[in-house]
Design a protein around this motif. Structure first.
Motif, mmCIF file in Angstrom:
data_model
loop_
_atom_site.group_PDB
_atom_site.id
_atom_site.type_symbol
_atom_site.label_atom_id
_atom_site.label_comp_id
_atom_site.label_asym_id
_atom_site.label_seq_id
_atom_site.Cartn_x
_atom_site.Cartn_y
_atom_site.Cartn_z
ATOM 1 N N ALA A 40 18.413 47.770 41.427
ATOM 2 C CA ALA A 40 19.591 47.825 42.115
ATOM 3 C C ALA A 40 20.757 47.937 40.873
ATOM 4 O O ALA A 40 20.678 47.122 39.733
ATOM 5 N N TYR A 41 21.694 48.645 40.930
ATOM 6 C CA TYR A 41 22.746 48.940 40.052
ATOM 7 C C TYR A 41 24.042 48.817 40.793
ATOM 8 O O TYR A 41 24.260 48.966 41.875
ATOM 9 N N LEU A 42 25.123 48.028 39.952
ATOM 10 C CA LEU A 42 26.401 47.854 40.638
ATOM 11 C C LEU A 42 27.560 48.416 39.448
ATOM 12 O O LEU A 42 27.343 48.096 38.380
ATOM 13 N N PHE A 43 28.164 49.326 40.030
ATOM 14 C CA PHE A 43 29.238 49.737 39.042
ATOM 15 C C PHE A 43 30.504 49.365 39.464
ATOM 16 O O PHE A 43 30.917 49.526 40.694
ATOM 17 N N ILE A 57 24.803 61.384 39.761
ATOM 18 C CA ILE A 57 23.847 61.951 38.737
ATOM 19 C C ILE A 57 22.691 61.047 38.702
ATOM 20 O O ILE A 57 21.620 61.625 38.019
ATOM 21 N N LEU A 58 22.555 59.833 38.880
ATOM 22 C CA LEU A 58 21.421 58.904 38.731
ATOM 23 C C LEU A 58 20.345 59.427 39.791
ATOM 24 O O LEU A 58 19.272 59.521 39.621
ATOM 25 N N ALA A 59 20.998 59.821 40.840
ATOM 26 C CA ALA A 59 20.234 59.985 42.022
ATOM 27 C C ALA A 59 19.441 61.256 41.763
ATOM 28 O O ALA A 59 18.230 61.656 41.893
ATOM 29 N N LYS A 60 20.070 62.398 41.113
ATOM 30 C CA LYS A 60 19.511 63.710 40.656
ATOM 31 C C LYS A 60 18.525 63.619 39.545
ATOM 32 O O LYS A 60 17.802 63.981 39.643
ATOM 33 N N SER A 61 18.937 62.414 38.665
ATOM 34 C CA SER A 61 17.882 62.192 37.605
ATOM 35 C C SER A 61 16.602 61.558 38.025
ATOM 36 O O SER A 61 15.606 61.860 37.564
ATOM 37 N N LEU A 62 16.671 60.883 39.059
ATOM 38 C CA LEU A 62 15.583 60.222 39.670
ATOM 39 C C LEU A 62 14.751 61.157 40.398
ATOM 40 O O LEU A 62 13.425 60.984 40.588
ATOM 41 N N ASN A 63 15.336 62.071 40.751
ATOM 42 C CA ASN A 63 14.617 63.021 41.656
ATOM 43 C C ASN A 63 14.669 64.487 41.268
ATOM 44 O O ASN A 63 14.213 65.351 42.333
ATOM 45 N N MET A 129 23.210 54.452 48.485
ATOM 46 C CA MET A 129 24.562 54.042 47.611
ATOM 47 C C MET A 129 25.637 53.645 48.683
ATOM 48 O O MET A 129 25.885 54.108 49.705
ATOM 49 N N ILE A 130 26.049 52.387 48.216
ATOM 50 C CA ILE A 130 27.208 51.658 49.006
ATOM 51 C C ILE A 130 28.216 51.435 48.528
ATOM 52 O O ILE A 130 28.689 50.941 47.524
ATOM 53 N N ASP A 131 29.406 52.362 48.962
ATOM 54 C CA ASP A 131 30.612 52.208 48.083
ATOM 55 C C ASP A 131 31.589 51.288 48.663
ATOM 56 O O ASP A 131 31.459 50.941 49.958
ATOM 57 N N GLU A 132 32.419 50.781 47.865
ATOM 58 C CA GLU A 132 33.501 49.529 48.394
ATOM 59 C C GLU A 132 32.613 48.537 49.025
ATOM 60 O O GLU A 132 32.818 47.971 49.991
ATOM 61 N N VAL A 133 31.539 48.058 47.930
ATOM 62 C CA VAL A 133 30.820 47.121 48.556
ATOM 63 C C VAL A 133 31.337 45.690 49.093
ATOM 64 O O VAL A 133 30.729 44.929 49.623
ATOM 65 N N HIS A 134 32.473 45.385 48.280
ATOM 66 C CA HIS A 134 33.251 44.235 48.490
ATOM 67 C C HIS A 134 33.654 44.183 49.886
ATOM 68 O O HIS A 134 33.839 43.097 50.372
ATOM 69 N N MET A 135 33.831 45.029 50.514
ATOM 70 C CA MET A 135 34.501 44.930 52.060
ATOM 71 C C MET A 135 33.222 44.642 52.880
ATOM 72 O O MET A 135 33.833 44.140 54.087
ATOM 73 N N LEU A 136 31.875 44.479 52.688
ATOM 74 C CA LEU A 136 31.189 43.952 53.515
ATOM 75 C C LEU A 136 31.310 42.516 53.955
ATOM 76 O O LEU A 136 31.851 41.746 53.157
ATOM 77 N N THR A 137 30.987 42.204 55.214
ATOM 78 C CA THR A 137 31.049 40.821 55.760
ATOM 79 C C THR A 137 30.193 39.924 54.996
ATOM 80 O O THR A 137 29.045 40.479 54.548
ATOM 81 N N ASN A 138 30.349 38.633 55.194
ATOM 82 C CA ASN A 138 29.347 37.709 54.659
ATOM 83 C C ASN A 138 27.805 37.800 55.442
ATOM 84 O O ASN A 138 26.779 37.812 54.614
ATOM 85 N N THR A 139 27.862 38.173 56.491
ATOM 86 C CA THR A 139 26.522 38.306 57.446
ATOM 87 C C THR A 139 26.089 39.282 56.947
ATOM 88 O O THR A 139 24.752 39.621 56.858
ATOM 89 N N ALA A 140 26.722 40.548 56.628
ATOM 90 C CA ALA A 140 26.013 41.593 56.065
ATOM 91 C C ALA A 140 25.442 41.492 54.736
ATOM 92 O O ALA A 140 24.442 42.154 54.542
ATOM 93 N N LYS A 156 16.048 52.673 45.696
ATOM 94 C CA LYS A 156 17.079 52.013 44.574
ATOM 95 C C LYS A 156 18.409 51.773 45.261
ATOM 96 O O LYS A 156 18.683 52.851 46.209
ATOM 97 N N PHE A 157 19.106 50.687 44.880
ATOM 98 C CA PHE A 157 20.332 50.335 45.236
ATOM 99 C C PHE A 157 21.153 50.963 44.110
ATOM 100 O O PHE A 157 21.225 50.545 43.238
ATOM 101 N N VAL A 158 22.457 51.685 44.798
ATOM 102 C CA VAL A 158 23.503 51.724 43.987
ATOM 103 C C VAL A 158 24.652 51.010 44.478
ATOM 104 O O VAL A 158 25.108 51.980 45.621
ATOM 105 N N LEU A 159 25.330 49.837 44.105
ATOM 106 C CA LEU A 159 26.730 49.594 44.690
ATOM 107 C C LEU A 159 27.795 50.033 43.935
ATOM 108 O O LEU A 159 27.545 49.804 42.447
ATOM 109 N N ALA A 160 28.837 50.188 44.570
ATOM 110 C CA ALA A 160 30.121 50.467 43.908
ATOM 111 C C ALA A 160 31.499 49.679 44.342
ATOM 112 O O ALA A 160 31.348 49.537 45.525
ATOM 113 N N THR A 161 32.228 49.258 43.619
ATOM 114 C CA THR A 161 33.222 48.435 43.955
ATOM 115 C C THR A 161 34.563 48.362 43.032
ATOM 116 O O THR A 161 34.209 48.592 41.819
ATOM 117 N N THR A 162 35.663 48.053 43.574
ATOM 118 C CA THR A 162 36.767 48.172 42.754
ATOM 119 C C THR A 162 37.214 46.580 42.505
ATOM 120 O O THR A 162 38.208 46.292 41.831
#
Length: 624
Positions: A40-43, A57-63, A129-140, A156-162
């Motif tokens: 799991a990666y968090l950007f 790019i990471l997904a292409k490198s893996l596949n 890849m879950i973009d803007e992951v901070h928008m998920l609810t607590n239950t999610a 593989k999980f890739v999370l991204a957030t501002t």
């Protein structure tokens, strides 16, 4: 064929094309090369710095399958195999991008996790890849914790957030976190030059600098603004058109304003402000540009020769360096602070330009006096030099006075006794109380050192009904006790501290008194010396003179003040600081050497909390 915007057309396809994120690229490349892959990666990072791009790019490198179809995990994906092209086009079945801003509930996350139990269809790894992951609810977030902690080996999980602060700590602890930094204007400028050269678009260097600064660290914003500027300028990037599009203020106006402020030219300041209003230029942008230039000036003043972050081809460096030499460093700091606070006041004014004019006038009002300073006295003015005379030897006090000097009242020194409170533990109830000299030791640490150094100016007894006048001894009768200590400094320090305690002076007048050294008293004129020109303002001198006359009215004196610039060796502020440090040292020494305290430390493991020892405040009229 439809037009493809620059931000999408020049999106990096591999790690070598990434700009400004070398620390992330190096870590991922090394991990892929050694196949030490996290699950799991968090950007994190601001908008437009490459979070989604690195994920792809990471997904292409893996596949990646390689050009011959036999490739494996690599840090340099080929970009031509089926997996690479499908990921670039967004149709790779084993790469799923989820926008958490619009799919933030537990149902959407549960639907995504249902796919985790199935192995990849065509690729080597599944990548969620879950973009803007901070928008998920607590239950999610809670729903995905178990799978995020122990996913299948092919997932593989890739999370991204501002906004990583909104991501629960339980999620952060399960991810390998990378912080993508905002890009420097120089990095953006270089990349824009390469893009426009490839696009065969003519551009001016200063226009690109404006776009790089306006992007505020985001490459996507820079490319989007470049697209807009090309359309605005009919296929060309010129400084005038880009400045007009951005609504930014021409730096020439900023340099005119700062030059007028440095010269104290109020007419030029108001005229330039009116030109800005007539041209419809942004007041907020004006203050922002002024703050930027002032910051670079401060850097040049503190570290001469530093280019403040710009390359040598920037024509504004010479103007900034000239202003840095013209304006004093303390004035630069003051103007910078006022510009920052002025931006916050724009929304409170009737209109932006009225607020801008008031901020500029405030900058002018706080400017120190000009080439000469006049003493505000009833009988006339005393002209003083603007600059100190460093090559002039210190004036000998012995030749400056007749046999005696005017009398200066000194405040009484009321006797004080510190209050010592102790909480003794029950086990020590039978012990002897603290040593009888404990309080005496504490009290002994209180007297300010200047009373011992100058016994001739010791305060009068506290029983006197009125403050007695103690004559300042003739300079010949009092030897200078140490280098840099003025024989008049003891009386001047006592008088200033009394006026400060009685709140007879405040603000700039108080600072002028505390930071000055009394050099002489001749013909009713008291000569003070200060180091900073910003303290030598007519209003401050006048207020201090009136306060002195009020403080000395019982002695029949009405001194006039004159102020010169030069090195100060003895001032009330320096004496007060030295006295406070000595009281602190003596208080700490008394506490550490007290037998009762030592018994507590030795037998009960007590500890003296650092910084908790404070000497008692001095009596009124004494140094602070």
């Amino acid at each position: 064929m439809s037009y493809l915007v620059l931000a999408r057309k020049y999106r990096p396809r591999n790690f070598s094309e990434m700009v400004g994120q070398s620390h992330v690229v190096q870590a991922l490349s090394n991990a892929l090369g050694t196949q030490r892959l996290h699950h799991a990666y968090l950007f994190t990072g601001t908008r437009g710095v490459g979070k989604t791009t690195i994920s792809r790019i990471l997904a292409k490198s893996l596949n990646c399958l390689g050009t011959d179809g036999q490739g494996g995990i690599t840090a340099t994906p080929c970009g031509v195999c089926q997996a690479c092209t499908d990921i670039d086009s967004g149709r790779f079945v084993d790469y799923t991008e989820l926008d958490a801003a619009s799919n933030r509930g537990v149902d959407e996350i549960a639907q995504l996790l249902e796919q985790a139990v199935y192995k990849p269809v065509v690729g080597r790894f599944k990548v969620f890849m879950i973009d803007e992951v901070h928008m998920l609810t607590n239950t999610a977030f809670n729903a995905m914790l178990k799978t995020l902690e122990e996913p299948p080996e092919y997932l593989k999980f890739v999370l991204a957030t501002t906004d990583p602060q909104k991501v629960p700590a339980t999620v952060l602890s399960r991810c390998l976190q990378f912080n993508l930094r905002p890009m420097a204007p120089e990095t953006i400028l270089e990349h824009l030059g390469q893009v426009l050269q490839t696009e065969n678009v003519a551009s001016e260097p200063q226009a690109l600098r404006l776009l790089a600064r306006a992007a505020r660290g985001s490459m996507r914003d820079a490319l989007s603004l470049t697209d807009q500027a090309i359309a605005f300028g009919s296929g060309q990037l010129q400084e005038a058109s880009v400045r007009q599009m951005l609504g930014s203020v021409d730096r020439s106006y900023v340099f005119q304003l700062l030059d007028a402020l440095a010269r104290g030219d109020g007419k030029s300041v108001v005229e330039t402000s009116e030109v800005l209003r007539l041209n419809g230029l942004s007041a907020a942008s004006t203050l922002e540009e002024m703050a930027t230039v002032l910051q670079r000036m401060a850097v040049l003043q503190a570290v001469p020769g530093i280019g403040a972050g710009d390359d040598d081809s920037d024509p504004e460096i010479a103007a900034t360096a000239r202003l840095a030499q013209t304006m004093p460093a303390d004035e630069t700091q003051l103007l910078y602070s006022l510009c920052l606070h002025g931006r916050a006041e724009l929304g409170l004014a009737p209109d932006d330009y009225a607020a801008l004019t008031m901020v500029l006038l405030r900058l002018l009002a706080f400017k120190p006096s000009g080439a000469t300073t006049a003493t505000a006295a009833a009988g006339g003015a005393v002209e003083l030099p603007k600059k100190p005379q460093p090559d002039r030897a210190p004036v000998a006090v012995a030749a400056a006075r007749p046999a005696a000097a005017p009398a200066v009242p000194v405040p009484p020194a009321p006797a004080t006794r510190p209050i010592v409170e102790q909480n003794r533990p029950p086990a020590l109830a039978g012990r002897a109380p603290p040593a009888p000299d404990f309080v005496a030791k504490m009290e002994a640490s209180m007297p300010p050192p200047w009373e011992d150094a100058f016994p001739s100016v010791a305060p009068a007894p506290a029983s006197a009904p009125a403050e007695p006048a103690v004559a300042v001894p003739a300079p010949l009768a009092v030897p200078v006790p140490a280098a840099g200590i003025s024989p008049l400094g003891d009386a001047w320090t006592a008088l200033v501290n009394r006026m400060v305690a009685a709140e007879m002076i405040g603000a700039l007048a108080r600072e002028l008194a505390l930071q000055s050294e009394l050099r002489s008293q001749a013909d009713g004129v008291w000569m003070l010396r200060v180091e900073r020109e910003s303290l030598n303002q007519p209003a401050a001198r006048e207020k201090l003179q009136l306060a002195l006359q009020a403080a000395l009215q019982d002695s029949g004196q009405a001194p006039r003040l004159a102020v010169e610039l030069g090195p100060v060796g003895d001032s009330p502020a320096r004496r007060n600081t030295a006295a406070a440090q000595e009281r602190q040292r003596q208080a700490e020494e008394t506490i550490h050497n007290d037998p009762f305290v030592q018994d507590m430390v030795r037998e009960w493991g007590a500890k003296i909390v650092p910084g908790s020892i404070k000497p008692l405040a001095p009596a009124a009229g004494k140094p602070i």
